[in-house]
Design an enzyme around this catalytic site. Structure first.
Site, PDB file in Angstrom:
ATOM      1  N   LYS A  83     -24.987 -78.565 -51.355  1.00 29.99           N
ATOM      2  CA  LYS A  83     -25.782 -77.587 -50.607  1.00 29.99           C
ATOM      3  C   LYS A  83     -26.687 -78.335 -49.636  1.00 29.99           C
ATOM      4  O   LYS A  83     -27.471 -79.214 -50.044  1.00 29.99           O
ATOM      5  CB  LYS A  83     -26.621 -76.793 -51.602  1.00 29.99           C
ATOM      6  CG  LYS A  83     -26.960 -75.384 -51.191  1.00 29.99           C
ATOM      7  CD  LYS A  83     -27.665 -74.718 -52.364  1.00 29.99           C
ATOM      8  CE  LYS A  83     -28.077 -73.313 -52.059  1.00 29.99           C
ATOM      9  NZ  LYS A  83     -29.023 -72.811 -53.062  1.00 29.99           N
TER      10      LYS A  83
HETATM   11  C1  E4P Z   1     -29.531 -69.340 -52.750  1.00 33.37           C
HETATM   12  O1  E4P Z   1     -28.704 -70.196 -52.815  1.00 33.37           O
HETATM   13  C2  E4P Z   1     -30.961 -69.511 -53.050  1.00 33.37           C
HETATM   14  O2  E4P Z   1     -31.070 -70.374 -54.156  1.00 33.37           O
HETATM   15  C3  E4P Z   1     -31.631 -68.225 -53.458  1.00 33.37           C
HETATM   16  O3  E4P Z   1     -30.779 -67.118 -53.309  1.00 33.37           O
HETATM   17  C4  E4P Z   1     -33.010 -68.036 -52.914  1.00 33.37           C
HETATM   18  O4  E4P Z   1     -33.513 -66.817 -53.399  1.00 33.37           O
HETATM   19  P1  E4P Z   1     -35.058 -66.428 -53.277  1.00 33.37           P
HETATM   20  O5  E4P Z   1     -35.364 -66.162 -51.835  1.00 33.37           O
HETATM   21  O6  E4P Z   1     -35.208 -65.203 -54.123  1.00 33.37           O
HETATM   22  O7  E4P Z   1     -35.820 -67.615 -53.811  1.00 33.37           O
END
Ligand code: E4P
Length: 222
Positions: A83
């Site tokens: 990622k």
């Molecule tokens: C996605 O890969 C992220 O980890 C996640 O969806 C972020 O979510 P949040 O905005 O609720 O922290």
């Protein structure tokens, strides 16, 4: 639509797996830090349970650092998806890593222009953050719709992974928009099962059955 759990909590992942609807997991530094466990050990355990794509985020922000971390993570387990942040350096890293056959999820995507760039760089997934856009009075689902539309126009192979989904309607709207994947916290996945009419209906069936006092269920089961 594929369902990913957005968590690094192994208990939640095991439960999600037992539900029979789990396709993968996304993590981020905040989620891993929350568990307070060793990073690599946590990732390996998640991969073992899920047996599907597990996004593991780099913490470096420069090209060299991202490449170094990304290559290392990819060697940990075949299910690891690296990622990367959607920055200029992140897009460069995406291009380099995908050319080496490493799967990449481009995170923190907040615009259609960013989504176009990461598709051109060969990303496996793009992660538009729906909830965080809603948080600033913008429309997260509109972004998902735009990206799905643009990718269809050019037959890009990058999959749209709707992220930062905060409640079941976000999941429904992402599905209606044609997102390939939705990643959600465990509590959102749990909420998706519930409907008051299902509970009421079951209660009524049970009462009616009891009232009728039929004795032949055991016999019929044989
Ligand atoms: C996605 O890969 C992220 O980890 C996640 O969806 C972020 O979510 P949040 O905005 O609720 O922290």
């Amino acid at each position: 639509m594929k369902f990913f759990l957005d968590t690094a909590n192994i208990k939640e992942i095991r439960e999600g797996q037992q539900m029979g609807v789990l396709d993968g997991v996304t993590t981020n530094p905040s989620l891993v830090a929350k568990e307070g466990r060793a990073f690599k050990e946590t990732v390996l355990e998640i991969c073992e349970v899920v047996q599907g794509p597990v996004s593991v985020e780099v913490t470096a922000t420069d090209l060299e650092g991202m490449l170094e971390q990304g290559r290392a993570y990819a060697k940990w387990n075949r299910h690891v998806v690296v990622k990367l942040p959607t920055t200029r350096e992140g897009v460069k890293s995406c291009k380099a890593l995908t050319q080496e056959g490493i799967k990449v999820n481009m995170t923190l995507c907040f615009s259609a222009t960013q989504a176009l760039l990461v598709a051109k760089a060969g990303a496996t997934y793009v992660s538009p953050f729906v909830g965080r856009l809603d948080d600033i009075s913008s429309n997260g689902i509109t972004l998902v719709q735009e990206i799905v539309h643009i990718y269809k126009n050019y037959a890009y192979s990058t999959q749209v992974l709707a992220a930062s989904l905060r409640h079941p309607m976000h999941v429904v709207e992402a599905a209606l928009a044609g997102a390939h994947v939705g990643t959600m916290p465990f509590k959102v996945l749990e909420m998706m099962f519930h409907h008051p009419l299902t509970d009421l209906g079951l209660e009524k069936f049970a009462k009616d059955w009891e009232k009728a006092n039929l004795k032949d269920l055991e016999k019929a089961m044989k």
